[in-house]
Motif scaffolding. Structure first.
Motif, PDB file in Angstrom:
ATOM      1  N   UNK A  32      -7.247 -20.807   3.718  1.00 63.28           N
ATOM      2  CA  UNK A  32      -7.967 -19.663   4.255  1.00 63.28           C
ATOM      3  C   UNK A  32      -7.101 -18.484   4.639  1.00 63.28           C
ATOM      4  N   UNK A  33      -5.791 -18.680   4.779  1.00 60.25           N
ATOM      5  CA  UNK A  33      -4.900 -17.574   5.154  1.00 60.25           C
ATOM      6  C   UNK A  33      -4.529 -16.755   3.919  1.00 60.25           C
ATOM      7  N   UNK A  34      -4.343 -15.444   4.114  1.00 63.74           N
ATOM      8  CA  UNK A  34      -3.943 -14.624   2.976  1.00 63.74           C
ATOM      9  C   UNK A  34      -2.480 -14.887   2.638  1.00 63.74           C
ATOM     10  N   UNK A  35      -2.083 -14.746   1.360  1.00 64.95           N
ATOM     11  CA  UNK A  35      -0.691 -14.998   0.976  1.00 64.95           C
ATOM     12  C   UNK A  35       0.247 -14.010   1.651  1.00 64.95           C
ATOM     13  N   UNK A  36       1.382 -14.506   2.146  1.00 63.15           N
ATOM     14  CA  UNK A  36       2.390 -13.605   2.709  1.00 63.15           C
ATOM     15  C   UNK A  36       2.992 -12.781   1.567  1.00 63.15           C
ATOM     16  N   UNK A  37       3.297 -11.498   1.802  1.00 63.70           N
ATOM     17  CA  UNK A  37       3.883 -10.669   0.743  1.00 63.70           C
ATOM     18  C   UNK A  37       5.234 -11.225   0.273  1.00 63.70           C
ATOM     19  N   UNK A  38       5.435 -11.223  -1.037  1.00 61.90           N
ATOM     20  CA  UNK A  38       6.699 -11.672  -1.614  1.00 61.90           C
ATOM     21  C   UNK A  38       7.581 -10.506  -2.032  1.00 61.90           C
ATOM     22  N   UNK A  39       7.005  -9.315  -2.105  1.00 62.11           N
ATOM     23  CA  UNK A  39       7.781  -8.114  -2.385  1.00 62.11           C
ATOM     24  C   UNK A  39       7.036  -6.917  -1.821  1.00 62.11           C
ATOM     25  N   UNK A  40       7.756  -5.856  -1.538  1.00 65.76           N
ATOM     26  CA  UNK A  40       7.126  -4.650  -1.013  1.00 65.76           C
ATOM     27  C   UNK A  40       7.629  -3.441  -1.788  1.00 65.76           C
ATOM     28  N   UNK A  41       6.763  -2.455  -1.917  1.00 61.94           N
ATOM     29  CA  UNK A  41       7.152  -1.190  -2.531  1.00 61.94           C
ATOM     30  C   UNK A  41       7.847  -0.317  -1.494  1.00 61.94           C
ATOM     31  N   UNK A  42       8.845   0.418  -1.941  1.00 61.48           N
ATOM     32  CA  UNK A  42       9.563   1.311  -1.035  1.00 61.48           C
ATOM     33  C   UNK A  42       9.327   2.747  -1.487  1.00 61.48           C
ATOM     34  N   UNK A  43       8.628   3.494  -0.660  1.00 58.86           N
ATOM     35  CA  UNK A  43       8.337   4.890  -0.977  1.00 58.86           C
ATOM     36  C   UNK A  43       9.547   5.755  -0.649  1.00 58.86           C
ATOM     37  N   UNK A  44       9.480   7.021  -1.082  1.00 53.30           N
ATOM     38  CA  UNK A  44      10.551   7.949  -0.715  1.00 53.30           C
ATOM     39  C   UNK A  44      10.651   8.084   0.795  1.00 53.30           C
ATOM     40  N   UNK A  45       9.485   8.099   1.468  1.00 50.77           N
ATOM     41  CA  UNK A  45       9.482   8.193   2.921  1.00 50.77           C
ATOM     42  C   UNK A  45      10.153   6.965   3.548  1.00 50.77           C
ATOM     43  N   UNK A  46      10.012   5.816   2.873  1.00 49.20           N
ATOM     44  CA  UNK A  46      10.616   4.598   3.383  1.00 49.20           C
ATOM     45  C   UNK A  46      12.124   4.586   3.321  1.00 49.20           C
ATOM     46  N   UNK A  47      12.718   5.532   2.585  1.00 47.41           N
ATOM     47  CA  UNK A  47      14.175   5.632   2.516  1.00 47.41           C
ATOM     48  C   UNK A  47      14.747   6.513   3.623  1.00 47.41           C
ATOM     49  N   UNK A  48      13.853   7.214   4.299  1.00 49.45           N
ATOM     50  CA  UNK A  48      14.292   8.135   5.348  1.00 49.45           C
ATOM     51  C   UNK A  48      14.265   7.441   6.719  1.00 49.45           C
ATOM     52  N   UNK A  49      14.923   8.071   7.688  1.00 50.19           N
ATOM     53  CA  UNK A  49      14.726   7.637   9.067  1.00 50.19           C
ATOM     54  C   UNK A  49      13.246   7.785   9.410  1.00 50.19           C
TER      55      UNK A  49
END
Length: 456
Positions: free
Chosen positions: A76-93
């Motif tokens: 019944x639990x959702x699968x834990x993420x195995x990978x994530x996308x990294x946006x341009x904003x995610x590269x910044x502070x």
């Protein structure tokens, strides 16, 4: 109060000597205070390393660390993420108070689950995203004024180190007793307010006792504190609620807040426990806007803020219907594990005066065991020899100002046992504890038999 009298076995116990030495504050390096570097759980893990845990962790049952299983095999639990996308904003502070989409998602979750029909609603400005619960607690402590802060014992071990860091805080222990199931009551809060307490810190549900203060009593506590004291509510175990037939309900102080910007209630939670993502270090503090602004700002000099890509990935997890389904599955699974562990312990002869109503911990009383393992440190040592880790209860008797000798502690004859790990680990750990208990009972029986045989 007289000092705790060490038994003959404790005087000869290596683990008792290690505990004493690690808490004397000796300084082999100039400027270093080694006792600030380790919480109780870390200390137990370090002792396990000495017995080979680091070299072969898969052979061990770690029932000490406060972490839930992270595998994706819970029905019944959702699968834990195995990978994530990294946006341009995610590269910044990122902003030290967290990204706005996640702050909005947290506010929406609490409004949907705890504040439907209430005029006052949380907004993104009532939420600060922090890199883990400890970071959230440290940020809160950093913005508190000079105060008497009451904390209840036993409680979460890391509070000890956090409360000792800030000189503006006079930390006052409030002992809870076995006779009332270590319950934080309205009367106890009223007594402390009358003594001048202006801040209270507590886990609810409670670590390590597995108990929970629910409504209507929780609401009465909040009514009593309104305009008198700030409540800091550590709700990391709120999803592990076994009192409502595993319907996914979560108990939170958020439901009893009258005005989200006026009631001095600060709530900590995150992905760590109930979303089973301790490695992500994504958590939040919920509270009045003025508090949140200060807590967000001090992150610039304390921790730098939370990992941005993981914040972005967390937004979708907080959809309110999805969270409700997740909590239902979580509660069913962990209640099953709770009942398994309790059944095994009771079959060994342990006397459990009450069942945990929440968390994934059992506060296990050792006082009925043979003398050699009837205290937390010696029981812990005996379990290490069977490749199993538990946490001695003495570590949950918080003592940040070093006012007491911890060997006077009423927690001395307890250990905390976690049923957070997978079932195969729990089975291995219960088998090990059974071997420890059986071996010591047989040894005690042989001694008793020898005495009888020697009688004239």
């Amino acid at each position: 109060m007289p000092r705790y009298q060490l038994s003959r076995l404790e005087q000869a116990s290596k683990v008792h000597r290690q505990f004493r030495e690690s808490h004397e504050g000796h300084r082999p390096h100039a400027g270093l205070e080694p006792t600030r570097a380790s919480t109780g759980v870390v200390w137990t893990t370090e002792r396990a390393y000495e017995h080979g845990f680091l070299d072969e962790p898969e052979a061990w049952a770690n029932l000490g660390q406060g972490a839930p299983e992270v595998d994706d095999d819970i029905a019944g639990c959702f699968p834990r993420p195995e990978q994530i996308d990294i946006s341009n904003q995610g590269r910044e502070y990122g902003p030290t108070a967290g990204i706005k989409p996640l702050r909005e998602a947290v506010a929406r979750l609490y409004n949907e689950h705890h504040r439907q029909g209430k005029e006052s609603q949380y907004t993104w400005e009532n939420v600060c995203i922090v890199p883990g619960g400890r970071a959230g607690l440290i940020r809160i402590a950093a913005v508190l004024g000079t105060c008497y802060l009451g904390f209840f014992i036993p409680d979460y071990t890391a509070y000890n180190e956090m409360l000792s860091l800030f000189k503006n805080i006079a930390a006052i222990p409030i002992p809870l007793g076995e006779h009332d199931k270590f319950h934080m009551s309205v009367d106890k809060i009223a007594e402390e307010i009358a003594r001048g307490m202006s801040v209270f810190l507590t886990s609810n549900p409670r670590n390590p006792t597995g108990q929970m203060v629910a409504n209507p009593e929780l609401a009465r506590i909040q009514d009593l504190c309104r305009d008198r004291a700030t409540l800091i509510m550590d709700e990391f175990y709120s999803g592990y609620n076994y009192t409502t037939d595993c319907d996914g309900s979560v108990v939170s102080a958020a439901a009893n807040v009258h005005d989200v910007d006026a009631d001095d209630v600060l709530i900590l939670d995150g992905l760590t426990k109930r979303f089973r993502l301790p490695g992500w270090r994504v958590a939040w503090v919920l509270g009045p806007k003025e508090f949140i602004q200060a807590i967000g700002s001090c992150g610039s000099y304390l921790d730098g803020g939370c990992n941005v890509p993981f914040q972005e990935a967390a937004v979708a997890m907080l959809d309110p219907p999805r969270v409700r389904n997740e909590m239902q599955a979580l509660q069913r699974h962990f209640k099953m594990k709770r009942d398994y562990v309790i059944g095994r312990l009771e079959a060994m002869g342990f006397k459990l005066r009450y069942k945990p109503t929440s968390t994934f911990y059992i506060w296990l009383d050792l006082s009925s065991l043979p003398e050699g393992i009837a205290d937390g440190l010696n029981f812990f040592q005996a379990c290490l020899e069977e490749k199993t880790i538990v946490v001695p209860g003495i570590f949950f008797d918080l003592n940040p100002s070093k006012r007491r000798d911890l060997f006077d502690s009423p927690c001395h004859h307890f250990v905390r046992v976690s049923y957070g790990p997978r079932m195969d680990v729990l089975e291995k750990g219960m088998d090990a504890i059974e071997r420890v208990v059986t071996r010591h009972r047989e040894g005690e029986g042989r001694k008793s038999g020898q005495a009888v045989d020697g009688e004239p």
